[in-house]
Structures are given as structure tokens and as C-alpha cells.
Scaffold this motif. Structure first.
Motif, PDB file in Angstrom:
ATOM      1  N   LYS A  77       0.969  -1.369   0.393  1.00  0.00           N
ATOM      2  CA  LYS A  77       0.211   0.223  -0.552  1.00  0.00           C
ATOM      3  C   LYS A  77       0.829   1.221  -0.097  1.00  0.00           C
ATOM      4  O   LYS A  77       1.638   0.927   0.927  1.00  0.00           O
ATOM      5  CB  LYS A  77      -0.953   0.025   1.064  1.00  0.00           C
ATOM      6  CG  LYS A  77      -2.327   1.180   0.929  1.00  0.00           C
ATOM      7  CD  LYS A  77      -3.271   0.584   1.959  1.00  0.00           C
ATOM      8  CE  LYS A  77      -4.631   1.607   1.858  1.00  0.00           C
ATOM      9  NZ  LYS A  77      -5.712   1.021   0.681  1.00  0.00           N
ATOM     10  N   SER A 103      -2.490  -3.400  -4.020  1.00  0.00           N
ATOM     11  CA  SER A 103      -2.147  -3.439  -2.846  1.00  0.00           C
ATOM     12  C   SER A 103      -4.045  -3.489  -2.286  1.00  0.00           C
ATOM     13  O   SER A 103      -4.627  -5.142  -1.230  1.00  0.00           O
ATOM     14  CB  SER A 103      -1.832  -3.069  -1.832  1.00  0.00           C
ATOM     15  OG  SER A 103      -2.902  -0.932  -1.605  1.00  0.00           O
ATOM     16  N   GLY A 132      -0.595  -7.985   0.411  1.00  0.00           N
ATOM     17  CA  GLY A 132       0.410  -7.444  -0.536  1.00  0.00           C
ATOM     18  C   GLY A 132       1.982  -7.941  -0.117  1.00  0.00           C
ATOM     19  O   GLY A 132       2.736  -7.551  -0.961  1.00  0.00           O
TER      20      GLY A 132
END
Length: 247
Positions: A77, A103, A132
Motif C-alpha cells: 500500500k 494492494s 500485499g
């Protein structure tokens, strides 16, 4: 009944909730992946759905591919190659920049990325967990470019998953309309989309064929010659704002 104590939501739940705000439905999931492909310089983008996207979404392109040094950060992210600080917003020339797309997809599905750059002799398949994080890497065959595979979209959000299952045909229709817009406006890039359900043959949703970059040619390829014949060219400029509009 006593009021519940106010406490912080755990990080895993926060990731799911926030990802659900980025990826709202089938269309936004595919939109993010198509924009990634176009930002990578792809001249051909293919969207393949399995069971209307409920089982599998694949977006394959012939873009630049992902550099090995970027594998670990690819689905994390707020990690992006397009923006390093806020001031960079003034000079952006890409669709995406926030570093949230992959993500968010990873948090809502099973995500894998197969990619190869022009410098590599073989492709690499990358598997990511819900956060992720890269959890597996394996060599495989593929031409230069990237294929993103999304399995079981919204599997971590049961209510959203049920809504998608209930309204999947409507969602595919929305996606088709969205992809028609990208197909018409994506310049030199050719865009193809198809769906395969059950034992039925794969059906075409959108195709630019071999249309050139001209707007009328692309409308004709995507929407048909009758629609293209109804169009009137439009062009005007706003010199004070350095804006030119054509269509």
C-alpha cells in the motif's frame, strides 16, 4: 446495556475495509488493472473473465513489465513509481499514482502477477498475500509484459461477494460500457475483453480490432459503423487556459 469500549480496529480489518472503498465492484477492479497496463506503455491490453469475473479476472498486456527490484513493493500500500511527494501531482501524466490499486486487490482476492521485461530471458510469477507481501516467486514462460490474475474477488468481504454473485450480469454490463470508453479513448492501444462461463464458448465483450488512433475509426470498431456515421467532429481551444478540446 453498557456501551462498548472504543478501541482501535486491528490492521487486517482496516486493510479490508479501506480496500473495499478503493475497489467498489467488478468495474473498478478491472479499471485499475487496465489503467496500470496503459501506464506501462502497453499497445495491446486483453481482459479475460472466467465465470463473469467471479472465479477469475485476468488483465494481460505487452507493456514494459516489472523490474525485479520492484517485486517486493509491487502490491504494498502507498508504494508507487509515479509519485514521490505531493508536489509531483502537478506534473503527472499517468492514470494512477496513489499506490493503492494492487494492494487493494490483494486484500480482496488471491493476487498473482506474471511479468517479464525486455532485459529478461524468462518471465516470473509472483504470488502475494492479503497484505500485499510477496510470498512466492517462480520462473515461467511469457512474452514481455505483465499478466495480473485476480481469483475470487471480494472473497474477504462476504456481503460484497454475495452482492456481486447476485448481480453479476448487471456488473458485467457495467464493465462492458466502461471498457468501451477506454477502448475508444486509449489512442494507439488495442483493447480486447472476453468472458467465459460454464462450458459455453468464450464471448467477446469489447474489441478494437485493428482500429487506428482516429476517434471515428475506434468508435466504428467498438460501437459499429452506424454509430460512427452519426458523429460530428468537435474542436475548440481556450487560449487563456492553454486548453484544447477535440472529439
Amino acid at each position: 446495556m453498557a456501551a462498548n469500549e472504543i478501541k482501535a480496529i486491528d490492521k487486517a480489518s482496516v486493510a479490508r475495509i479501506c480496500s473495499g472503498q478503493v475497489i467498489l465492484d467488478l468495474s473498478t477492479a478491472v479499471k485499475e488493472l487496465v489503467e496500470n497496463a496503459l501506464d506501462a506503455g502497453a499497445t495491446t491490453v486483453e481482459v479475460r473473465l472466467k465465470e463473469h469475473g467471479l472465479q477469475l479476472i485476468e488483465v494481460a498486456d505487452n507493456g514494459r513489465g516489472v523490474q525485479p527490484k520492484d517485486y517486493e513493493a509491487l502490491a504494498l500500500k502507498y508504494h508507487t513509481s509515479k509519485l514521490s511527494d505531493f508536489s509531483g501531482l502537478e506534473s503527472l501524466h499517468t492514470f494512477g499514482f496513489r499506490g493503492e490499486a494492487l494492494s487493494s486487490v490483494a486484500a480482496l482476492s488471491e493476487l498473482s502477477v506474471t511479468t517479464r521485461t525486455a532485459d529478461q530471458t524468462a518471465a516470473v510469477r509472483l504470488d502475494f498475500d492479503r497484505h500485499g507481501k510477496l510470498v512466492n516467486k517462480a520462473t515461467c514462460a511469457r512474452g514481455v509484459g505483465t499478466t495480473i490474475a485476480v481469483k475470487d474477488l471480494f472473497s474477504t468481504l462476504p456481503v460484497r461477494r454475495q452482492d456481486l454473485q447476485k448481480n453479476v450480469r448487471r456488473e458485467v454490463s457495467k464493465l462492458k460500457l466502461l471498457l468501451q470508453q477506454y477502448a475508444i479513448l486509449s489512442g494507439q492501444a488495442q483493447l480486447f475483453a472476453s468472458d467465459q462461463a460454464g462450458k459455453a464458448a468464450r464471448s467477446t465483450l469489447v474489441s478494437t480490432g485493428n482500429a487506428g488512433s482516429g476517434l471515428r475509426d475506434r468508435v466504428s470498431a467498438v460501437l459499429g459503423a452506424k454509430v460512427a456515421a452519426l458523429l460530428q467532429p468537435l474542436e475548440f481551444a481556450l487560449p487563456a487556459d492553454s486548453v484544447k478540446v477535440t472529439g
